[in-house]
Scaffold this motif. Structure first.
Motif, PDB file in Angstrom:
ATOM      1  N   VAL A   1      -4.016   9.900   3.874  1.00 17.14           N
ATOM      2  CA  VAL A   1      -4.637   8.603   3.609  1.00 17.14           C
ATOM      3  C   VAL A   1      -4.066   7.596   4.602  1.00 17.14           C
ATOM      4  O   VAL A   1      -2.878   7.636   4.936  1.00 17.14           O
ATOM      5  CB  VAL A   1      -4.347   8.135   2.165  1.00 17.14           C
ATOM      6  CG1 VAL A   1      -4.973   6.767   1.899  1.00 17.14           C
ATOM      7  CG2 VAL A   1      -4.846   9.170   1.166  1.00 17.14           C
ATOM      8  N   SER A   2      -4.906   6.696   5.077  1.00 21.68           N
ATOM      9  CA  SER A   2      -4.439   5.702   6.051  1.00 21.68           C
ATOM     10  C   SER A   2      -4.895   4.303   5.664  1.00 21.68           C
ATOM     11  O   SER A   2      -5.861   4.129   4.918  1.00 21.68           O
ATOM     12  CB  SER A   2      -4.939   6.043   7.456  1.00 21.68           C
ATOM     13  OG  SER A   2      -6.351   6.048   7.492  1.00 21.68           O
ATOM     14  N   ILE A   3      -4.181   3.328   6.192  1.00 25.71           N
ATOM     15  CA  ILE A   3      -4.506   1.917   6.029  1.00 25.71           C
ATOM     16  C   ILE A   3      -4.788   1.355   7.411  1.00 25.71           C
ATOM     17  O   ILE A   3      -3.990   1.542   8.339  1.00 25.71           O
ATOM     18  CB  ILE A   3      -3.345   1.137   5.385  1.00 25.71           C
ATOM     19  CG1 ILE A   3      -3.000   1.709   4.005  1.00 25.71           C
ATOM     20  CG2 ILE A   3      -3.685  -0.353   5.288  1.00 25.71           C
ATOM     21  CD1 ILE A   3      -4.091   1.535   2.970  1.00 25.71           C
TER      22      ILE A   3
ATOM     23  N   MET B   1      -8.742   1.348   3.285  1.00 24.22           N
ATOM     24  CA  MET B   1      -7.987   2.566   2.976  1.00 24.22           C
ATOM     25  C   MET B   1      -8.925   3.751   3.158  1.00 24.22           C
ATOM     26  O   MET B   1     -10.026   3.771   2.608  1.00 24.22           O
ATOM     27  CB  MET B   1      -7.466   2.527   1.540  1.00 24.22           C
ATOM     28  CG  MET B   1      -6.589   3.729   1.182  1.00 24.22           C
ATOM     29  SD  MET B   1      -6.113   3.741  -0.563  1.00 24.22           S
ATOM     30  CE  MET B   1      -7.650   4.321  -1.306  1.00 24.22           C
ATOM     31  N   THR B   2      -8.500   4.730   3.939  1.00 23.92           N
ATOM     32  CA  THR B   2      -9.349   5.868   4.282  1.00 23.92           C
ATOM     33  C   THR B   2      -8.689   7.178   3.909  1.00 23.92           C
ATOM     34  O   THR B   2      -7.496   7.381   4.167  1.00 23.92           O
ATOM     35  CB  THR B   2      -9.647   5.877   5.792  1.00 23.92           C
ATOM     36  OG1 THR B   2     -10.218   4.633   6.175  1.00 23.92           O
ATOM     37  CG2 THR B   2     -10.604   7.002   6.152  1.00 23.92           C
TER      38      THR B   2
ATOM     39  N   ALA C   1       0.796  -1.230   0.000  1.00 23.22           N
ATOM     40  CA  ALA C   1       0.000   0.000   0.000  1.00 23.22           C
ATOM     41  C   ALA C   1       0.825   1.275   0.000  1.00 23.22           C
ATOM     42  O   ALA C   1       0.381   2.291  -0.567  1.00 23.22           O
ATOM     43  CB  ALA C   1      -0.921  -0.005   1.223  1.00 23.22           C
TER      44      ALA C   1
ATOM     45  N   SER D   1     -13.544   3.267   8.143  1.00 21.88           N
ATOM     46  CA  SER D   1     -12.798   2.019   7.941  1.00 21.88           C
ATOM     47  C   SER D   1     -13.465   0.857   8.663  1.00 21.88           C
ATOM     48  O   SER D   1     -13.523  -0.265   8.152  1.00 21.88           O
ATOM     49  CB  SER D   1     -11.348   2.183   8.421  1.00 21.88           C
ATOM     50  OG  SER D   1     -11.304   2.485   9.811  1.00 21.88           O
TER      51      SER D   1
ATOM     52  N   THR E   1      -7.121   3.150  -6.624  1.00 15.73           N
ATOM     53  CA  THR E   1      -5.927   2.946  -5.799  1.00 15.73           C
ATOM     54  C   THR E   1      -6.052   1.675  -4.972  1.00 15.73           C
ATOM     55  O   THR E   1      -5.097   0.891  -4.867  1.00 15.73           O
ATOM     56  CB  THR E   1      -5.702   4.153  -4.880  1.00 15.73           C
ATOM     57  OG1 THR E   1      -5.494   5.322  -5.667  1.00 15.73           O
ATOM     58  CG2 THR E   1      -4.485   3.939  -3.982  1.00 15.73           C
ATOM     59  N   ALA E   2      -7.225   1.455  -4.389  1.00 18.63           N
ATOM     60  CA  ALA E   2      -7.444   0.243  -3.599  1.00 18.63           C
ATOM     61  C   ALA E   2      -7.319  -1.003  -4.473  1.00 18.63           C
ATOM     62  O   ALA E   2      -6.777  -2.033  -4.037  1.00 18.63           O
ATOM     63  CB  ALA E   2      -8.813   0.290  -2.927  1.00 18.63           C
TER      64      ALA E   2
ATOM     65  N   SER F   1       0.001   5.437   7.484  1.00 20.71           N
ATOM     66  CA  SER F   1      -0.731   6.633   7.064  1.00 20.71           C
ATOM     67  C   SER F   1       0.231   7.626   6.447  1.00 20.71           C
ATOM     68  O   SER F   1       1.456   7.502   6.581  1.00 20.71           O
ATOM     69  CB  SER F   1      -1.452   7.285   8.252  1.00 20.71           C
ATOM     70  OG  SER F   1      -0.573   8.110   8.988  1.00 20.71           O
TER      71      SER F   1
ATOM     72  N   ILE G   1      -0.556   4.981  -1.458  1.00 22.24           N
ATOM     73  CA  ILE G   1      -1.196   6.000  -0.624  1.00 22.24           C
ATOM     74  C   ILE G   1      -0.368   7.286  -0.593  1.00 22.24           C
ATOM     75  O   ILE G   1      -0.923   8.385  -0.466  1.00 22.24           O
ATOM     76  CB  ILE G   1      -1.486   5.488   0.806  1.00 22.24           C
ATOM     77  CG1 ILE G   1      -0.195   5.159   1.568  1.00 22.24           C
ATOM     78  CG2 ILE G   1      -2.401   4.277   0.756  1.00 22.24           C
ATOM     79  CD1 ILE G   1      -0.455   4.766   3.032  1.00 22.24           C
TER      80      ILE G   1
ATOM     81  N   ILE H   1      -9.733  -3.123   0.774  1.00 26.53           N
ATOM     82  CA  ILE H   1      -8.572  -3.726   0.121  1.00 26.53           C
ATOM     83  C   ILE H   1      -8.700  -5.236   0.289  1.00 26.53           C
ATOM     84  O   ILE H   1      -9.025  -5.721   1.384  1.00 26.53           O
ATOM     85  CB  ILE H   1      -7.256  -3.229   0.740  1.00 26.53           C
ATOM     86  CG1 ILE H   1      -7.079  -1.735   0.495  1.00 26.53           C
ATOM     87  CG2 ILE H   1      -6.056  -4.007   0.181  1.00 26.53           C
ATOM     88  CD1 ILE H   1      -5.928  -1.125   1.268  1.00 26.53           C
TER      89      ILE H   1
END
Length: 263
Positions: free
Chosen positions: A102-104, A222-223, A87, A142, A247-248, A117, A91, A212
């Motif tokens: 953007v965060s995971i 992903m946010t 990721a 999320s 992207t995801a 992030s 991101i 994802i």
């Protein structure tokens, strides 16, 4: 898995240790507030954590901080960094294009935990969030994505344990469950949080989250977060959702290929 009511004293102690670890150091009143326990209970928790060596009092201040011993709690746990590796470049590029962080995040118990992030890559943020920061699963974009794309039996298990938890208001839980439109989220491929109240700047940001997948199975969310004052949620969806989904998809493809490459 055995059913039953969690041991409340352990739950409170974990909450206190997590709050101390997240903040760096806290005084007794702050620990009581963060753990949602009476002051006297917080004192007993702190004394126990001091006795076990997991926290220590700061010199010359009545504040408490975690010790190196907390790392032993993770002994034996091997973190799979495939999600972060897959990721990260995507991101970073998304933040470069749009500016917003953007965060995971992945589900851990009944919370969502940040794995990575781009808050440090963006000036459009009030705070920096680091791996390990947690969000409630029913009050975050999320978390809603995670619940929607979880297998039905897994989602019901999470909700069942939340219903018997002594730390969750049942009226809140009932309202949150009604608001969790699983079929809609699955069909549309995203979830939103109009205002984020359980972060470091309550009420100042909105979020959009997309799933994802790892070889077809939900892996994480992903946010993208943006200022409430900057635009309406509907505008954010129109501006960013298509690129977020693309992207995801790219992350899911990279993640699945990495997994197969390491098999």
């Amino acid at each position: 898995m055995e059913k039953g009511v969690p041991i409340r004293s352990i739950t409170r102690s974990i909450a206190a240790l997590r709050a101390i670890n997240r903040a760096g150091s806290l005084n007794m009143m702050e620990i009581a507030k963060a753990s949602e326990v009476p002051y006297a209970t917080a004192c007993r928790i702190v004394q126990t954590l001091l006795y076990e060596g997991l926290i220590e009092q700061e010199p010359a201040r009545k504040r408490y901080r975690a010790t190196m011993l907390v790392q032993t709690l993770a002994t034996g746990y091997q973190q799979d960094d495939a999600l972060v590796r897959a990721a990260r470049p995507h991101i970073v590029e998304l933040t470069r294009r749009f500016g917003w962080p953007v965060s995971i995040a992945v589900r851990v118990g009944r919370e969502m935990m940040l794995r990575d992030s781009t808050h440090s890559n963006s000036s459009l943020t009030f705070e920096h969030y680091y791996p390990g920061f947690t969000l409630p699963i029913l009050d975050s974009a999320s978390g809603k994505v995670s619940m929607a794309f979880a297998p039905d039996e897994e989602r019901e298990m999470i909700l069942r344990f939340m219903r018997v938890s002594q730390d969750i208001d049942l009226n809140y839980l009932a309202t949150a469950e009604v608001g969790l439109d699983v079929e809609r989220i699955r069909a549309d491929g995203y979830a939103v949080q109009g205002r984020n109240y359980h972060n470091l700047t309550p009420g100042k940001t909105s979020s959009i989250a997309v799933p994802i997948f790892r070889n077809g199975r939900f892996e994480g969310a992903m946010t993208l977060a943006f200022f409430v004052a900057a635009m309406k949620l509907s505008e954010g969806i129109n501006l960013y959702l298509a690129d977020m989904k693309a992207t995801a998809d790219a992350i899911s493809h990279a993640l699945s290929n990495e997994v197969m490459g390491h098999a």
